[in-house]
Design an enzyme around this catalytic site. Structure first.
Site, PDB file in Angstrom:
ATOM      1  N   ARG A  71      22.888   5.481  20.761  1.00  0.00           N
ATOM      2  CA  ARG A  71      22.575   7.052  20.927  1.00  0.00           C
ATOM      3  C   ARG A  71      24.349   6.990  21.890  1.00  0.00           C
ATOM      4  NH1 ARG A  71      19.221   9.671  24.231  1.00  0.00           N
ATOM      5  NH2 ARG A  71      19.559  11.734  23.323  1.00  0.00           N
ATOM      6  N   HIS A 124      20.231  15.607  33.783  1.00  0.00           N
ATOM      7  CA  HIS A 124      19.251  14.559  33.483  1.00  0.00           C
ATOM      8  C   HIS A 124      20.507  13.318  33.110  1.00  0.00           C
ATOM      9  CE1 HIS A 124      16.919  17.088  31.316  1.00  0.00           C
ATOM     10  NE2 HIS A 124      16.103  17.434  32.430  1.00  0.00           N
ATOM     11  N   ASN A 217      20.054  31.464  22.038  1.00  0.00           N
ATOM     12  CA  ASN A 217      19.410  30.667  21.728  1.00  0.00           C
ATOM     13  C   ASN A 217      18.949  31.122  20.418  1.00  0.00           C
ATOM     14  OD1 ASN A 217      18.263  28.010  22.289  1.00  0.00           O
ATOM     15  ND2 ASN A 217      16.407  28.964  21.577  1.00  0.00           N
TER      16      ASN A 217
END
Length: 248
Positions: A71, A124, A217
């Site tokens: 990743r 995160h 969005n």
């Protein structure tokens, strides 16, 4: 949308407390797959919990390390897109007028920093940093190779410094993000699904305290009907237009 952009540019000029809150949709515009979208090929046979949970790491730390190495390579190969660059310019422009600008992100890829945004609040964590699985100490940067899994001075295995399934968000960072949202006069939710809590509650908290909430969005989200303004489209298309209107 033109009228909405013009009005928003005026609000930005008058705003003294701004929050920009970004999610996976912003990184997706740089070609970085979401967590579940990344589970293809070799990784399709693993559950998310096997690859991104304390239990998965205890069971098979090497597989978890190799998944995150894969990743991370994807992230390093990607480049900041027009949304990242526009956000960095927003921050630079508005901080000349007022210090009250906060960038909060759910993304772990470091693209905001590479675009020029300094010290975002990373809810995160950060994929490019490490911490100790045993004692929690800062583990610094990634090793050059994974021939031997890296360890902390305490003897515990190091791990990517990201939030895994079953873990809480870092308390201090979440508190800073919540406080910034509560003080905001203008709150942007950009490229986030508004589904992952507790982060998804940030724009709702800001709204309850009187902030003007803007959602950018491509698709409607649970936030859409509560936002004061919805600009439907890719952030990399909407934000440069808003920046141009702000500079006029």
């Amino acid at each position: 949308m033109h009228a909405g952009i013009s009005d928003l540019a005026r609000r930005l000029r008058d705003c003294d407390r701004l929050v920009l809150f970004t999610g996976a949709g912003v990184s997706a515009e740089s070609g970085i797959p979401t967590f579940r979208d990344a589970q293809t090929g070799l990784w399709a046979r693993y559950s998310p919990e096997q690859l991104a949970s304390p239990e998965g790491f205890r069971t098979d730390p090497r597989t978890v390390w190799e998944w995150y190495a894969w990743r991370r390579e994807k992230c390093l190969a990607a480049a900041p897109n027009p949304a990242h660059l526009a956000i960095a310019e927003f921050i630079a422009e508005l901080q000349r007028r007022s210090p009250g600008v906060t960038l909060i992100t759910q993304n772990v890829d470091g693209l905001h920093q590479r675009a020029g945004s300094e010290a975002p609040l990373e809810l995160h964590g950060n994929l490019h940093r490490l911490k100790c699985f045993r004692c929690g100490a800062d583990g610094g940067d990634w090793p050059e190779t994974l021939d031997l899994l890296p360890r902390c001075a305490c003897g515990g295995l190091l791990r990517p410094a990201v939030v895994w399934f079953g873990e809480s968000l870092p308390g201090e960072v979440l508190a800073q993000a919540s406080e910034a949202g509560l003080q905001a006069g203008l709150f942007f939710s950009i490229g986030t699904s508004s589904l992952v809590y507790p982060a998804a509650d940030l724009p709702f908290q800001a709204k309850r305290r009187g902030a003007f909430v803007v959602e950018i969005n491509p698709q409607p989200t649970p936030l859409s009907r509560h936002a004061d303004l919805c600009l439907h489209g890719a952030a990399g298309g909407v934000l440069p237009r808003l920046l141009a209107a702000l500079e006029r």
